[in-house]
Design a protein around this motif. Sequence first.
Motif: not given
Length: 119
Positions: A109-119, A84-98
């Motif tokens: 869409w899901g509710q999102g989960t925070q990913v934070t990558v420190s340098s 993982l890199k600091p630029e991967d820091t974001a809120v990640y959302y799962c999604y599906a086409v059904g």
Amino acid sequence: VQLQASGGGLVQAGGSLRLSCAASGVIRRFNRMGWYRQAPGKLRELVAYITSDGDSIYTDSVKGRFTVSRDNAKSMVYLQMNSLKPEDTAVYYCYAVGTSIDYKVDDYWGQGTQVTVSS
């Protein structure tokens, strides 16, 4: 249909995280399942998705580092994130086409989960 994401957190650069997303509800099948992310001040972007046949697509910036997988029997999709890199820091959302029982195709869409990558 509901999507519930989990597994985000704080990690140092070079570390790993695994995101999980559980889909529930009455659906004929999930054609495509995957992940988007949105960093502060940026547009939401596709990270990766995987089809019901197991074909996967990745955005260039994560190729070779991230792996998307799914468990069709459990209606789960995963995102293994390595190096993982600091630029991967974001809120990640799962999604599906059904495809619904009456053969309508919709996005979920899901509710999102925070990913934070420190340098």
